[in-house]
Design a protein around this motif. Structure first.
Motif, PDB file in Angstrom:
ATOM      1  N   GLN A  53     103.433  37.857  59.903  1.00 41.77           N
ATOM      2  CA  GLN A  53     104.068  37.804  61.213  1.00 41.77           C
ATOM      3  C   GLN A  53     105.231  36.815  61.223  1.00 41.77           C
ATOM      4  OE1 GLN A  53     100.513  36.933  63.582  1.00 41.77           O
ATOM      5  NE2 GLN A  53     100.813  38.917  64.595  1.00 41.77           N
ATOM      6  N   VAL A  54     106.219  37.096  62.076  1.00 45.31           N
ATOM      7  CA  VAL A  54     107.330  36.177  62.314  1.00 45.31           C
ATOM      8  C   VAL A  54     106.861  35.170  63.354  1.00 45.31           C
ATOM      9  CG1 VAL A  54     109.692  35.968  63.162  1.00 45.31           C
ATOM     10  CG2 VAL A  54     109.047  37.926  61.726  1.00 45.31           C
ATOM     11  N   VAL A  55     107.077  33.885  63.058  1.00 51.07           N
ATOM     12  CA  VAL A  55     106.576  32.820  63.929  1.00 51.07           C
ATOM     13  C   VAL A  55     107.672  31.823  64.284  1.00 51.07           C
ATOM     14  CG1 VAL A  55     104.227  32.994  62.988  1.00 51.07           C
ATOM     15  CG2 VAL A  55     105.826  31.349  61.995  1.00 51.07           C
ATOM     16  N   VAL A  56     107.434  31.105  65.364  1.00 52.42           N
ATOM     17  CA  VAL A  56     108.238  29.933  65.710  1.00 52.42           C
ATOM     18  C   VAL A  56     107.388  28.727  65.327  1.00 52.42           C
ATOM     19  CG1 VAL A  56     109.295  28.598  67.567  1.00 52.42           C
ATOM     20  CG2 VAL A  56     109.416  31.099  67.605  1.00 52.42           C
ATOM     21  N   ALA A  57     107.969  27.827  64.542  1.00 59.14           N
ATOM     22  CA  ALA A  57     107.219  26.669  64.047  1.00 59.14           C
ATOM     23  C   ALA A  57     108.076  25.417  64.148  1.00 59.14           C
ATOM     24  CB  ALA A  57     106.783  26.903  62.605  1.00 59.14           C
ATOM     25  N   ARG A  58     107.425  24.283  63.990  1.00 60.05           N
ATOM     26  CA  ARG A  58     108.108  22.987  64.003  1.00 60.05           C
ATOM     27  C   ARG A  58     107.874  22.308  62.658  1.00 60.05           C
ATOM     28  NH1 ARG A  58     109.761  20.511  68.282  1.00 60.05           N
ATOM     29  NH2 ARG A  58     108.274  21.523  69.663  1.00 60.05           N
ATOM     30  N   PHE A  59     108.973  22.015  61.963  1.00 63.47           N
ATOM     31  CA  PHE A  59     108.865  21.251  60.721  1.00 63.47           C
ATOM     32  C   PHE A  59     108.592  19.786  61.061  1.00 63.47           C
ATOM     33  CE2 PHE A  59     111.659  24.371  58.175  1.00 63.47           C
ATOM     34  CZ  PHE A  59     110.552  24.947  57.576  1.00 63.47           C
ATOM     35  N   PRO A  60     108.108  19.004  60.090  1.00 58.24           N
ATOM     36  CA  PRO A  60     107.780  17.597  60.359  1.00 58.24           C
ATOM     37  C   PRO A  60     108.938  16.769  60.928  1.00 58.24           C
ATOM     38  CG  PRO A  60     106.795  18.265  58.303  1.00 58.24           C
ATOM     39  CD  PRO A  60     107.680  19.412  58.753  1.00 58.24           C
ATOM     40  N   ASP A  61     110.196  17.195  60.683  1.00 58.89           N
ATOM     41  CA  ASP A  61     111.344  16.449  61.230  1.00 58.89           C
ATOM     42  C   ASP A  61     111.717  16.920  62.640  1.00 58.89           C
ATOM     43  OD1 ASP A  61     112.546  18.889  60.820  1.00 58.89           O
ATOM     44  OD2 ASP A  61     114.125  18.134  59.496  1.00 58.89           O
ATOM     45  N   ASP A  62     110.834  17.698  63.285  1.00 57.50           N
ATOM     46  CA  ASP A  62     110.998  18.228  64.640  1.00 57.50           C
ATOM     47  C   ASP A  62     111.990  19.382  64.756  1.00 57.50           C
ATOM     48  OD1 ASP A  62     109.018  16.842  65.928  1.00 57.50           O
ATOM     49  OD2 ASP A  62     110.330  15.206  66.542  1.00 57.50           O
ATOM     50  N   THR A  63     112.444  19.935  63.629  1.00 58.63           N
ATOM     51  CA  THR A  63     113.309  21.110  63.668  1.00 58.63           C
ATOM     52  C   THR A  63     112.478  22.334  64.022  1.00 58.63           C
ATOM     53  OG1 THR A  63     114.714  20.185  61.929  1.00 58.63           O
ATOM     54  CG2 THR A  63     114.893  22.546  62.321  1.00 58.63           C
ATOM     55  N   LEU A  64     112.914  23.089  65.032  1.00 62.18           N
ATOM     56  CA  LEU A  64     112.272  24.359  65.365  1.00 62.18           C
ATOM     57  C   LEU A  64     112.851  25.439  64.468  1.00 62.18           C
ATOM     58  CD1 LEU A  64     112.212  24.451  69.261  1.00 62.18           C
ATOM     59  CD2 LEU A  64     110.277  24.190  67.722  1.00 62.18           C
ATOM     60  N   VAL A  65     111.980  26.269  63.904  1.00 68.32           N
ATOM     61  CA  VAL A  65     112.421  27.320  62.990  1.00 68.32           C
ATOM     62  C   VAL A  65     111.735  28.633  63.312  1.00 68.32           C
ATOM     63  CG1 VAL A  65     112.956  25.729  61.097  1.00 68.32           C
ATOM     64  CG2 VAL A  65     110.668  26.746  61.252  1.00 68.32           C
ATOM     65  N   ILE A  66     112.384  29.718  62.898  1.00 65.83           N
ATOM     66  CA  ILE A  66     111.793  31.039  62.944  1.00 65.83           C
ATOM     67  C   ILE A  66     111.645  31.479  61.496  1.00 65.83           C
ATOM     68  CG2 ILE A  66     112.128  33.441  63.631  1.00 65.83           C
ATOM     69  CD1 ILE A  66     113.725  32.340  66.044  1.00 65.83           C
ATOM     70  N   LYS A  67     110.408  31.706  61.088  1.00 64.44           N
ATOM     71  CA  LYS A  67     110.093  32.071  59.701  1.00 64.44           C
ATOM     72  C   LYS A  67     108.973  33.095  59.689  1.00 64.44           C
ATOM     73  CE  LYS A  67     112.843  28.944  58.023  1.00 64.44           C
ATOM     74  NZ  LYS A  67     114.131  29.343  57.506  1.00 64.44           N
ATOM     75  N   ARG A  68     108.689  33.604  58.511  1.00 63.96           N
ATOM     76  CA  ARG A  68     107.564  34.512  58.332  1.00 63.96           C
ATOM     77  C   ARG A  68     106.372  33.719  57.811  1.00 63.96           C
ATOM     78  NH1 ARG A  68     107.591  39.618  58.853  1.00 63.96           N
ATOM     79  NH2 ARG A  68     109.852  39.790  58.605  1.00 63.96           N
ATOM     80  N   ALA A  69     105.221  33.888  58.444  1.00 68.59           N
ATOM     81  CA  ALA A  69     103.985  33.246  57.982  1.00 68.59           C
ATOM     82  C   ALA A  69     103.511  34.058  56.779  1.00 68.59           C
ATOM     83  CB  ALA A  69     102.939  33.234  59.090  1.00 68.59           C
ATOM     84  N   SER A  70     103.730  33.532  55.595  1.00 63.98           N
ATOM     85  CA  SER A  70     103.456  34.272  54.369  1.00 63.98           C
ATOM     86  C   SER A  70     101.967  34.309  54.037  1.00 63.98           C
ATOM     87  CB  SER A  70     104.246  33.644  53.225  1.00 63.98           C
ATOM     88  OG  SER A  70     103.909  34.224  52.000  1.00 63.98           O
ATOM     89  N   GLU A  71     101.347  33.114  54.031  1.00 67.15           N
ATOM     90  CA  GLU A  71      99.926  33.040  53.650  1.00 67.15           C
ATOM     91  C   GLU A  71      99.345  31.707  54.069  1.00 67.15           C
ATOM     92  OE1 GLU A  71      99.586  33.212  49.398  1.00 67.15           O
ATOM     93  OE2 GLU A  71     101.026  31.620  49.103  1.00 67.15           O
ATOM     94  N   ARG A  72      98.019  31.653  54.060  1.00 66.53           N
ATOM     95  CA  ARG A  72      97.316  30.391  54.281  1.00 66.53           C
ATOM     96  C   ARG A  72      97.157  29.703  52.943  1.00 66.53           C
ATOM     97  NH1 ARG A  72      94.893  29.873  59.636  1.00 66.53           N
ATOM     98  NH2 ARG A  72      94.458  27.782  58.921  1.00 66.53           N
ATOM     99  N   ARG A  73      97.400  28.426  52.935  1.00 63.10           N
ATOM    100  CA  ARG A  73      97.130  27.598  51.760  1.00 63.10           C
ATOM    101  C   ARG A  73      96.208  26.501  52.246  1.00 63.10           C
ATOM    102  NH1 ARG A  73     102.365  27.487  47.807  1.00 63.10           N
ATOM    103  NH2 ARG A  73     102.516  29.759  47.663  1.00 63.10           N
ATOM    104  N   GLY A  74      94.914  26.774  52.070  1.00 62.62           N
ATOM    105  CA  GLY A  74      93.918  25.909  52.687  1.00 62.62           C
ATOM    106  C   GLY A  74      94.019  26.105  54.183  1.00 62.62           C
ATOM    107  N   PRO A  75      94.036  25.015  54.935  1.00 61.55           N
ATOM    108  CA  PRO A  75      94.138  25.175  56.393  1.00 61.55           C
ATOM    109  C   PRO A  75      95.585  25.323  56.880  1.00 61.55           C
ATOM    110  CG  PRO A  75      93.844  22.886  55.858  1.00 61.55           C
ATOM    111  CD  PRO A  75      93.766  23.646  54.550  1.00 61.55           C
ATOM    112  N   ARG A  76      96.566  25.205  55.982  1.00 60.33           N
ATOM    113  CA  ARG A  76      97.977  25.174  56.371  1.00 60.33           C
ATOM    114  C   ARG A  76      98.656  26.523  56.147  1.00 60.33           C
ATOM    115  NH1 ARG A  76      99.143  19.747  57.060  1.00 60.33           N
ATOM    116  NH2 ARG A  76     101.337  19.837  56.527  1.00 60.33           N
ATOM    117  N   TRP A  77      99.800  26.717  56.818  1.00 59.52           N
ATOM    118  CA  TRP A  77     100.576  27.943  56.685  1.00 59.52           C
ATOM    119  C   TRP A  77     101.771  27.743  55.770  1.00 59.52           C
ATOM    120  CZ3 TRP A  77      99.262  32.682  57.853  1.00 59.52           C
ATOM    121  CH2 TRP A  77      98.261  32.886  58.789  1.00 59.52           C
ATOM    122  N   TRP A  78     101.991  28.709  54.887  1.00 60.25           N
ATOM    123  CA  TRP A  78     103.178  28.747  54.020  1.00 60.25           C
ATOM    124  C   TRP A  78     104.184  29.646  54.726  1.00 60.25           C
ATOM    125  CZ3 TRP A  78     104.216  25.715  50.042  1.00 60.25           C
ATOM    126  CH2 TRP A  78     105.268  26.050  49.188  1.00 60.25           C
TER     127      TRP A  78
END
Length: 116
Positions: A53-78
């Motif tokens: 799915q295409v998602v809206v996310a926040r990188f650790p530097d507070d940048t908002l991004v639109i990316k594709r949620a590729s896979e789970r890596r443990g509890p986190r999203w790649w």
């Protein structure tokens, strides 16, 4: 250039896709050819995320991004851009905590409406 998002207003109404809905604007070339700069997306904030799915996310530097949620890596999203040569994504920033994936893009509403 990183594919950035500009988050618009969100509605206070709940709907069948999850929590609140809102509009996000695509900035940059990282999601081409799927999405182009200036596209407006209907986003379901707080919705359950699934790989692909295409998602809206926040990188650790507070940048908002639109990316594709590729896979789970443990509890986190790649997260990845559809245009890897123009994308700053998890290859550069690492996997993203689930709380930093803010919403799922459901529909491009402008300029050419299309389900995502």
């Amino acid at each position: 250039m990183a594919g950035r998002a500009t988050a618009g207003r969100t509605s206070g109404r709940r709907h069948r896709f999850g929590g609140r809905i809102g509009i996000a604007v695509v900035r940059g070339e990282s999601m081409e050819p799927t999405l182009s700069a200036g596209d407006r997306l209907l986003v379901s904030y707080g919705a359950r995320v699934r790989p692909g799915q295409v998602v809206v996310a926040r990188f650790p530097d507070d940048t908002l991004v639109i990316k594709r949620a590729s896979e789970r890596r443990g509890p986190r999203w790649w997260l990845v851009g559809d245009n890897p040569d123009a994308s700053t994504d998890s290859r550069h920033r690492g996997a993203i905590a689930p709380d930093d994936v803010l919403g799922v893009a459901r529909l491009r509403v402008w300029p050419r409406p299309h389900l995502l």
